[in-house]
Design an enzyme around this catalytic site. Structure first.
Site, PDB file in Angstrom:
ATOM      1  N   CYS A 337     108.494  -4.107 -20.144  1.00 16.50           N
ATOM      2  CA  CYS A 337     109.463  -4.359 -19.228  1.00 16.50           C
ATOM      3  C   CYS A 337     110.520  -3.331 -18.787  1.00 16.50           C
ATOM      4  O   CYS A 337     110.911  -2.811 -17.769  1.00 16.50           O
ATOM      5  CB  CYS A 337     109.918  -5.708 -19.329  1.00 16.50           C
ATOM      6  SG  CYS A 337     110.241  -6.375 -20.982  1.00 16.50           S
ATOM      7  N   ARG A 366     103.624  -3.446 -31.764  1.00 20.47           N
ATOM      8  CA  ARG A 366     104.356  -4.151 -32.409  1.00 20.47           C
ATOM      9  C   ARG A 366     103.958  -4.431 -33.981  1.00 20.47           C
ATOM     10  O   ARG A 366     102.955  -4.315 -34.328  1.00 20.47           O
ATOM     11  CB  ARG A 366     104.547  -5.510 -31.897  1.00 20.47           C
ATOM     12  CG  ARG A 366     104.886  -5.584 -30.506  1.00 20.47           C
ATOM     13  CD  ARG A 366     104.833  -6.964 -29.948  1.00 20.47           C
ATOM     14  NE  ARG A 366     105.025  -6.898 -28.408  1.00 20.47           N
ATOM     15  CZ  ARG A 366     105.011  -7.918 -27.777  1.00 20.47           C
ATOM     16  NH1 ARG A 366     104.824  -9.349 -28.157  1.00 20.47           N
ATOM     17  NH2 ARG A 366     105.370  -7.842 -26.302  1.00 20.47           N
ATOM     18  N   GLN A 384      98.682  -5.787 -22.778  1.00 20.29           N
ATOM     19  CA  GLN A 384      98.875  -7.194 -21.929  1.00 20.29           C
ATOM     20  C   GLN A 384      98.709  -7.045 -20.548  1.00 20.29           C
ATOM     21  O   GLN A 384      98.912  -5.928 -19.906  1.00 20.29           O
ATOM     22  CB  GLN A 384     100.326  -7.384 -22.100  1.00 20.29           C
ATOM     23  CG  GLN A 384     100.810  -7.792 -23.582  1.00 20.29           C
ATOM     24  CD  GLN A 384     102.239  -8.029 -23.459  1.00 20.29           C
ATOM     25  OE1 GLN A 384     103.271  -7.076 -23.275  1.00 20.29           O
ATOM     26  NE2 GLN A 384     102.737  -9.139 -23.949  1.00 20.29           N
ATOM     27  N   ASP A 386     100.315  -7.527 -17.874  1.00 19.91           N
ATOM     28  CA  ASP A 386     101.592  -7.526 -17.731  1.00 19.91           C
ATOM     29  C   ASP A 386     102.379  -7.621 -16.541  1.00 19.91           C
ATOM     30  O   ASP A 386     101.913  -6.613 -15.538  1.00 19.91           O
ATOM     31  CB  ASP A 386     102.512  -6.770 -18.687  1.00 19.91           C
ATOM     32  CG  ASP A 386     103.930  -7.251 -19.228  1.00 19.91           C
ATOM     33  OD1 ASP A 386     104.188  -8.420 -18.864  1.00 19.91           O
ATOM     34  OD2 ASP A 386     104.610  -6.509 -19.882  1.00 19.91           O
ATOM     35  N   HIS A 388     105.859  -7.952 -13.950  1.00 22.88           N
ATOM     36  CA  HIS A 388     107.315  -8.605 -13.870  1.00 22.88           C
ATOM     37  C   HIS A 388     107.560  -8.780 -12.265  1.00 22.88           C
ATOM     38  O   HIS A 388     107.285  -8.005 -11.451  1.00 22.88           O
ATOM     39  CB  HIS A 388     108.252  -7.381 -14.287  1.00 22.88           C
ATOM     40  CG  HIS A 388     108.029  -7.236 -15.729  1.00 22.88           C
ATOM     41  ND1 HIS A 388     107.055  -6.236 -16.240  1.00 22.88           N
ATOM     42  CD2 HIS A 388     108.386  -7.953 -16.884  1.00 22.88           C
ATOM     43  CE1 HIS A 388     107.074  -6.366 -17.689  1.00 22.88           C
ATOM     44  NE2 HIS A 388     107.791  -7.401 -17.912  1.00 22.88           N
ATOM     45  N   LYS A 468     110.546 -20.197 -21.323  1.00 24.71           N
ATOM     46  CA  LYS A 468     109.307 -19.871 -20.899  1.00 24.71           C
ATOM     47  C   LYS A 468     108.396 -20.853 -20.913  1.00 24.71           C
ATOM     48  O   LYS A 468     108.594 -22.017 -21.490  1.00 24.71           O
ATOM     49  CB  LYS A 468     108.768 -18.804 -21.921  1.00 24.71           C
ATOM     50  CG  LYS A 468     108.560 -19.146 -23.205  1.00 24.71           C
ATOM     51  CD  LYS A 468     107.875 -18.371 -24.253  1.00 24.71           C
ATOM     52  CE  LYS A 468     107.647 -18.769 -25.659  1.00 24.71           C
ATOM     53  NZ  LYS A 468     106.626 -17.987 -26.378  1.00 24.71           N
ATOM     54  N   HIS A 514     108.870 -12.425 -16.205  1.00 23.59           N
ATOM     55  CA  HIS A 514     108.017 -11.892 -17.064  1.00 23.59           C
ATOM     56  C   HIS A 514     106.755 -12.684 -17.048  1.00 23.59           C
ATOM     57  O   HIS A 514     106.946 -13.860 -17.324  1.00 23.59           O
ATOM     58  CB  HIS A 514     108.504 -11.684 -18.520  1.00 23.59           C
ATOM     59  CG  HIS A 514     109.752 -10.869 -18.544  1.00 23.59           C
ATOM     60  ND1 HIS A 514     109.750  -9.598 -19.173  1.00 23.59           N
ATOM     61  CD2 HIS A 514     110.948 -11.260 -18.341  1.00 23.59           C
ATOM     62  CE1 HIS A 514     111.162  -9.228 -19.113  1.00 23.59           C
ATOM     63  NE2 HIS A 514     111.716 -10.088 -18.937  1.00 23.59           N
TER      64      HIS A 514
END
Length: 641
Positions: A337, A366, A384, A386, A388, A468, A514
């Site tokens: 992000c 991570r 991911q 991913d 946004h 979430k 997200h």
RNA sequence: GCUGGCGUAGCUCAACCGGUAGAGCAGCUGAUUUGUAAUCAGCAUGUUGGGGGUUCAAGUCCUCUCGCCAGCUCCA
């Protein structure tokens, strides 16, 4: 008669029993079969022992092993049985907690000796003996003070600690033979009611789950009313073992790990890499169809970025140490992000640009504690799917609804029809105002409700920047996996001071959503492998067709056929080794390839393909064009076989 | 990270109480030219995860380290 009482059953029918009879007796009046299957009961809505005495008119619901509560009680009684056996085998054992869990039960014990599998066998044998002794299980209620004294005298320090923290005046003990334990209950009537059981494993567990406390030994077991059910359960475990993606990953040559590359860093072999590519291509396309724009960001970024985003404050324990470049600190990106926001921010945005949906297959790194790494499902570097979404507050609900729809579609495509949905609310460690948390949570809730989606609330399980929605899928053998996540975020737009120009000509702050649909590609592929047990549907199969030559005479024809298929986007491979056809067929079968084609003189003459479909052992024959058409159709329809 | 178990050929596994490694499959070579779940014969497999130590001698014992497995804690 006055000493008769009336028992009302769930279907509103009633039976009459003598006052002072037990629940067990009453169940016997309903049916002998039910009496035998009964584990415990709900009396006036309260979970009760079968041995409880009935004194007045009540509502009664009988619970068997087939109900969640019944199973719970059954396993809990089994854990007591195990504790009694452990005490007999190891007289010095001290007991902590012994609850039932989703897959059975355990008991945390403090024993000097490290338990080994042979000890479990000994304990199991003793359990069988105690079950055979047919001991009556009885409930006793005593004052908390008396209980503390009794457990203190026995040296049961963990029970004493638990008792001291309870605020009840009286507590209940359950006795069976020489053994008794502090327990709320209810329990089965007799030790012989626990018929089929198996101790599964032993592992360390901290007292009260706190690493600072002493490590106890947790003995796991399962129990069932019949050997048949126990056998079925053991078979399920074996089935899971067979499907283990770590094993299949090696066998199907999908991925591996290297000691020298590092723990939790998967290496994709050609078969696995093509699987990734297929998923990536398909998913990227689906995003483009839905109005997402593609983003791409580097794997590292300066510390300033993560200072602004707050990750260096809230996420440091998951981030790797900085890399020094020209005197500046750079970090491996733990999330996409912050970098993506830079792209959004690179030009002025108008309200007409919103919702602005940005998608990227973004790789993040991570730090995971070494003990948690697990095949592909828990790694240190992963990609991911991913995205946004930058939008206005009034667009949140619609956007989330669309994302939910998209998510369910994607999961469906990959063969997951059963899902459970969770709404996670504000955790203890969080940023942002209460008002924003409130708005965000309400938006998620409203999107779920508008789509008529049933969900469970997971209190305190949100991310630090917002609440979430998590979607967990059920695989082919009923295991739950978490993949998708949808999060509302007021925090990052604030921190990066991003804005758009409204119709009023003023700057306004957008909100970010997200979301990841499949979650991590690595984990998702791990789940896919287990779900299909390596038998991928044609559209996903790394190798769709294996071409075998009958003899060396057909080698050239097989190679040219392979080229033709590949030119038609069919993933084909050939085996022209000088081995017997039976040998090569067997080899291809073990690789779980959907179509195995044999090319001999006959096929070459006739321009046909003789093939066997995975799972069938009768070959069939068709013209090449027809064969290609069949595969294309299986790909298009995502046929599963 | 913690507790326990483990690490031997590409894979699955063997090697008594310390006496410097062996099978099957895979691989390679040759013969066979095969019609739908294993053709035959031969060959070669290795710093026993890595470093250090004890010992005349270490796969085996000690120690550090890396990795794997189960669980705890944490999570996509």
């Amino acid at each position: 008669m006055s000493n008769q009482i009336t028992i009302t059953l769930p279907d509103s029918s009633t039976i009459s029993v003598e006052k002072g009879k037990t629940v067990y007796d009453a169940v016997g009046v309903i049916s002998k079969g039910l009496q035998k299957a009964a584990v415990c009961a709900e009396v006036d809505g309260k979970l009760t022992d079968l041995s409880a005495v009935l004194e007045k008119n009540v509502k009664l619901k009988v619970l068997t092993f087939d109900t969640p509560q019944g199973r719970d009680v059954y396993w809990h009684s089994a854990s007591h049985l195990m504790a009694q056996a452990i005490r007999r085998v190891f007289p010095g054992a001290k007991f902590a907690i012994g609850p039932s869990i989703d897959t059975g039960f355990y008991y945390d014990v403090d024993i000097e000796k490290n338990l080994v599998p042979e000890d479990l066998e000994k304990i199991e044998a003793e359990m069988r003996k105690i079950s055979g002794e047919d001991l009556e299980i009885t409930r006793e209620e005593i004052s908390k003070a008396d209980a503390i004294k009794r457990f203190k005298d026995k040296g049961e320090i963990y029970k004493v600690e638990m008792l001291e923290e309870m605020d009840a005046d009286t507590v209940s003990l359950y006795h069976q033979g020489e053994f008794y334990d502090l327990c709320r209950g209810p329990h089965l009537r007799r030790t012989s009611d626990i018929r089929a059981f198996k101790l599964v494993s032993v592992a360390g567990a901290y007292w009260r789950g706190d690493e600072k406390n002493k490590m106890l030994q947790r003995v796991y077991g399962v129990a069932f009313p019949s050997d048949k059910e126990l056998k079925k359960h053991i078979e399920l475990i074996e089935e899971a073992k067979k499907r283990d993606h770590r094993k299949l990953g090696r066998e199907l040559d999908l991925f591996s790990f290297s000691n020298d590359v590092g723990a939790g860093l998967p290496l994709w072999h050609p078969n696995g890499a093509v699987l990734r590519f297929i998923i990536d291509k398909f998913e990227t396309n689906e995003h483009l169809k839905r109005g997402y724009r593609l983003f791409g960001v580097p794997h590292i970024a300066r510390s300033t970025l993560y200072e602004i985003s707050g990750h260096l404050g809230f996420y440091t324990e998951n981030m790797y140490s900085p890399i020094q470049i020209d005197g500046q600190d750079y970090y491996l990106k733990p999330m996409n992000c912050p970098s993506q926001i830079q792209i959004f921010n690179s030009s002025m945005k108008s309200y007409r640009d919103l919702p602005y949906r940005a998608f990227e297959m973004g790789t993040v790194y991570r730090y995971e504690r070494s003990g948690v790494l697990h095949g592909l499902t828990r790694v240190r570097g992963f990609t991911q799917d991913d995205a946004h979404i930058f939008c206005r507050e009034d667009q949140i609900v619609d956007e989330i609804q669309e994302v939910l729809d998209f998510t369910l579609y994607m999961l469906e495509v990959f063969g997951f029809s059963e899902k459970n949905i969770y709404l996670s609310t504000r955790p203890e460690k969080a940023v942002g105002t209460d008002a924003n948390w409130e708005i965000a949570t309400a938006a998620l809730k409203s999107a779920l409700e508008k789509n008529n989606i049933a969900y469970t609330i997971d209190p305190g399980e949100g991310v630090f920047y917002g609440p979430k929605i998590d979607v967990k899928i059920k695989d082919a053998i009923g295991r739950e996996w978490q993949c998708s996540t949808i999060q509302v975020d007021f925090n990052l737009p604030e921190r990066f001071d991003i804005s758009y120009v409204g119709s009023d000509g003023q700057k306004h702050r957008p909100i970010m959503i997200h979301r990841a649909l499949l979650g991590s590609l690595e984990r998702f592929i791990g789940i896919l492998i287990e779900h299909y047990s390596g038998k991928f549907p044609v559209w996903l199969a790394p190798v769709q067709v294996m071409l075998l030559s009958v003899s060396e005479d057909e080698a050239a024809a097989v190679e040219s056929l392979k080229s033709k298929l590949m030119a038609d986007e069919i993933r084909a491979e050939s085996d022209i080794r000088g081995e017997s056809i039976g040998y090569k067929v067997r080899d291809a079968i073990t690789k779980k390839i959907p179509y195995i084609a044999v090319i001999g003189k006959k096929e070459i003459e006739e321009g046909t393909v003789s093939f066997r479909k995975r799972g069938e052992n009768k070959p069939q024959s068709m013209k090449l064009d027809e064969f290609k058409g069949m595969i294309h159709e299986a790909v298009q329809k995502r046929t599963v076989f």
